[in-house]
Every structure is written in C-alpha cells, then in structure tokens.
Design a protein around this motif. Structure first.
Motif, short mmCIF file in Angstrom:
data_model
loop_
_atom_site.label_atom_id
_atom_site.label_comp_id
_atom_site.label_asym_id
_atom_site.label_seq_id
_atom_site.Cartn_x
_atom_site.Cartn_y
_atom_site.Cartn_z
N SER A 90 1.05 -1.25 -0.04
CA SER A 90 -0.03 0.02 -0.05
C SER A 90 0.75 1.24 -0.17
O SER A 90 1.93 1.23 0.67
CB SER A 90 -0.92 -0.17 1.34
N GLU A 114 -3.09 -6.27 -7.09
CA GLU A 114 -4.19 -5.79 -5.89
C GLU A 114 -4.15 -6.34 -4.51
O GLU A 114 -4.29 -5.67 -3.55
CB GLU A 114 -5.42 -5.72 -6.45
N ASN A 115 -3.64 -7.76 -4.53
CA ASN A 115 -3.93 -8.47 -3.51
C ASN A 115 -2.60 -9.34 -3.27
O ASN A 115 -2.20 -10.04 -4.08
CB ASN A 115 -5.16 -9.28 -3.47
N GLU A 118 -2.69 -13.03 -3.67
CA GLU A 118 -3.12 -13.55 -4.89
C GLU A 118 -2.04 -13.52 -6.03
O GLU A 118 -2.31 -13.60 -7.00
CB GLU A 118 -4.55 -13.13 -5.43
N TRP A 119 -1.01 -13.05 -5.74
CA TRP A 119 0.02 -12.29 -6.67
C TRP A 119 0.49 -13.52 -7.58
O TRP A 119 0.79 -13.26 -8.83
CB TRP A 119 0.99 -11.38 -6.33
N SER A 431 -4.80 -11.97 8.07
CA SER A 431 -4.56 -11.99 6.66
C SER A 431 -3.68 -13.12 6.13
O SER A 431 -3.87 -13.93 5.16
CB SER A 431 -3.73 -10.83 6.01
#
Length: 445
Positions: A90, A114-115, A118-119, A431
């Motif tokens: 971020s 974005e996540n 999940e990259w 997370s």
C-alpha cells in the motif's frame, strides 16, 4: 502528460497530449499555478505511523532523503533484478517507495498486484524478478508454493527474518540468487541497514546504507563496546524532517548528533549489538512498540482508543505467540462498574477509529489488571486467553459446502466448531490465515 523537449519521443495516437511547459495563449487564464522548481529540502511525502499516546505520527520525508535512498538502490540492485518488481505494498507504507520508484527510476518496470495473497496467480507472474515482503508473508508463500522461475531476489523487512525462512528459499527455489534482510524505520526513509543473507548463517541486519550511519548507544549516549547491546541510533541523509505538527515529539526522537556537530540522530527504540565482523544483530524493542506482519503498532494507541469506551475501566494490550510464528494482539479489559464483557461492542467501537491490522484478535475480560509490588501493570502475569465464547452467534452448517468451509476454518483457527454466521477475524483470523484457508479450499475442491 509530457514536456516540449521530449514531445517528439511520445507515440502519436488517439490520446490527448498535455505539455506542462506549454505557454498559454496571450490573455487567457488557465488557472495553472506558477511552475515550482523542487529543492532537496522540499517535502516529498508524509506517512503516518502508530503513536503511543493514541495520536498517529505523521513522518515528514524530504526529497533529498528519497533521492539518497534511490541512488543506494541503484548501487545494490542490478538492472536484471529491477526488470520486474512486484508492486503490492500500500502507498500508506514506505516500502512502496522502493517498489514504485526504484525500478521506474532505473529502467525497470513494476507489476501491479491488488492483493498480496493472490499475486502468484497474475498473468504477469512469470515476469516478476524481485519481491519485497515481511518474513511472515514470505513464509506463507513458501508454505503454499509457487514462486516463478523468473524470481531472482527476495527482500524481507518489517520483522526479524528467521534463518529457517532464508534457508527454505534457497533450498526450494535455486533460481533465487539473493535474499536481503532490510531494516529501517519510516523516520529514516524506507531502509537503513542491509544484509545479504546466505544459507545456514547467523541472522544479521547487516550494515548501514550509503550516506547513513548507525550508532549503538547506552543510556548515557555513550558508544557501547562490540557485543554489548545498545539502542540503535540512525544518522545521515536518510533522516526524515520530523513529525508533522509535533515539534515536541520531533525534539524527543531526533536528537543532536554528538559525533557530528550540526547533524541529527534518530532514536529508534530498537536494541542491537555488533558481531565481531561489524555486522549488526537485531535484539528487539526497548518499549511496547511491536511489529506484527510488518505493521508497526504502538500498543498504547489501541489502549488509548479503547479507554474511551464508556464500558471500559482499564485495559492493557499485549502480543502473544502461543503458536510459533502466529503473533496475536490480545486486549485484556477491566469492564466499568456495572458493565459486562461486551466483546462485539468493544470491537465495533475500535473499528470506527483503527485500521484492521491494529484490531485485537481477541478480548479477555478481567476483574483487575495484575500489578507488580510498585503498582505497575505486570505484563508477564497476564493470563493465557481462552477462546471467546460466541455461542450466541453459532448456527450449524447446513450444506456440504458450509461444512467443508467450517471444518477448514476450525483447523486453521484452532476451534472445535465454527458457525455459518461467525466472523473469521472475530474468531482470531488474520490475513496470513486467510491464505491458509484459500489454499486448503482449493485443494479440497
């Protein structure tokens, strides 16, 4: 958006071109402010970190500090390493300064994800040459597997880097050539020390970056001998301007450098000591600031916010690691007279003012906080928290899919039963545990 001097190098297409240095027609009013020429001491950005008094601290960083850092990155990382840098942090965190500007300033590219969870499923995953992450996240990536063959370098920062994680990277992914252990607070612009960690060697945060200095000082601001712990102080051109709008705190943490008149040192609050080879060993904190999954958290900020709840008489927040590698925030709360342990109300109250990474994983109600003979809170005497009773929220799974998810949640969270209406995070999830859940669900289906 371009300038006249490079206009001939811009591809011609349907896009509208805007030249920042183009003169407006005589007599027109574009509303454009006069062009400012940036100077080294101009403000580049302000990033906010957790504050012990309940008030976040805005760290003001100047352009010269960022430029110094980027030149160091160019000296250390090759063009091949910067060819495809994963950008997953971020912009609220200073590691994003490296992920964004280091590759773009030296001819590389950034690969947006974005996540962070999940990259490895991105279409461009095979182009990633460098990743930066906290060790706990890297450990989870190692658990689920899947680093691409293109990966050459792994940066780890934000937490102490276990040697076991370093060894696993080299053993399982021989294409990875370098694993870096990078240390540095936001107040010193991204990183302050760097170590190229090798397999089967003792942990170290290395040595200072170019144009930065590190001093280990005792309580009297005197240099400590080799092997003796001291508070780590940082000097040099990487230092921030200070805390935005907090001159008293700035003066407290940014002190005059006794070894270089006219310069400053930043008191990190971290303990370290020198190995005989001159590298640094990180030993932990002097105060109650903690790092959890890379997030810097002042426990006092959580306590200050929770004390504002009318149903709370007193509170202490602590970090527990009852399972290796699983750090959890526990809020020990003394309810106000006549009040009960209303965990959902306390959690909802904090969610209005704190980010998710600062939310306690669990609340525990106590009749009183344990005290030492001199009246201070005895953190060592805080009890092991039992799972919160959430029976009122329990509704048994009805379908095969619900039963599967509930079983996986229970295994990951260490709970005997999970209801379909219960909240993953309120049950103690975070997370990294989500990554375990997703991986197990994929394997199951």
């Amino acid at each position: 958006v371009t300038e006249q001097t490079v206009l001939n190098r811009v591809p011609v297409g349907a896009s509208k071109l805007v030249c920042l240095d183009e003169r407006a027609p005589e007599g027109s009013d574009t509303g454009r402010p006069a062009q400012a020429v940036p100077a080294p001491n101009h403000l580049a950005y302000i990033l906010y970190t957790s504050g012990s008094t309940g008030r976040p601290k805005g760290v003001a960083v100047e352009h010269r500090s960022v430029t110094t850092f980027l030149h160091w990155a160019r000296e250390v990382y090759t063009p091949e390493e910067l060819a495809g840098v994963l950008f997953v942090t971020s912009p609220c965190f200073d590691v994003s300064v490296f992920e964004m500007f280091a590759p773009l300033a030296w001819g590389g590219k950034i690969i947006l994800a974005e996540n962070a969870l999940e990259w490895t499923r991105l279409s461009a995953t095979g182009e990633v040459t460098l990743i930066s992450a906290v060790p706990s996240l890297v450990a989870e990536w190692l658990r689920i597997g899947g680093f691409p063959d293109s990966l050459r370098t792994v940066n780890m920062a934000g937490e102490p880097v276990p040697q076991t994680v370093v060894d696993q990277i080299y053993e399982r992914y021989p294409q990875v050539q370098r694993v870096y252990d990078l240390y540095g607070p936001t107040e010193a612009t991204v990183y302050s020390t760097c170590a190229w960690r090798k397999p089967h060697q003792r942990p170290t945060i290395g040595r200072p970056l170019s144009n930065q200095q590190v001093y280990l000082l005792d309580a009297h601001a005197q240099l400590v001998p080799m092997g003796v712990p001291g508070e780590l102080h940082i000097g040099g051109s990487g230092l921030a301007r200070g805390y935005w709008g907090q001159p008293e705190l700035t003066a407290e943490r940014f002190i005059p450098n006794p070894f270089r008149p006219g310069e400053r040192l930043y008191k990190t609050g971290d303990l370290a000591r020198y190995y005989e080879d001159g590298n640094l060993e990180y030993l932990g904190r002097l105060d109650h600031q903690v790092k959890i999954r890379g997030h810097r958290i002042e426990l006092g900020e959580i306590e200050a916010q929770l004390r504002r709840h009318p149903g709370v008489a007193d509170v202490i927040v602590a970090v527990r690691e009852d399972q290796p590698g699983d750090k959890r925030l526990i809020a020990y709360v003394v309810p106000a007279a006549g009040a009960k342990g209303d965990f959902p109300a306390w959690r909802n109250f904090l969610q209005q003012s704190l980010p998710n990474f600062m939310m306690p994983n669990q609340f525990m109600a106590l009749n009183s906080l344990p005290r030492t003979p001199n009246g201070k809170v005895d953190r060592k005497a805080l009890p092991v928290p039992a799972p919160e009773e959430l029976e009122n929220d329990y509704a048994a799974p009805q379908t095969q899919a619900e039963e599967l998810v509930a079983e996986i949640w229970g295994e990951v969270l260490g709970r005997e039963k999970v209801g379909v209406h219960q909240n993953f995070f309120e049950l103690g999830g975070h997370s990294l545990k989500i990554m375990q859940v997703l991986a197990r669900i994929r394997d199951a289906i």
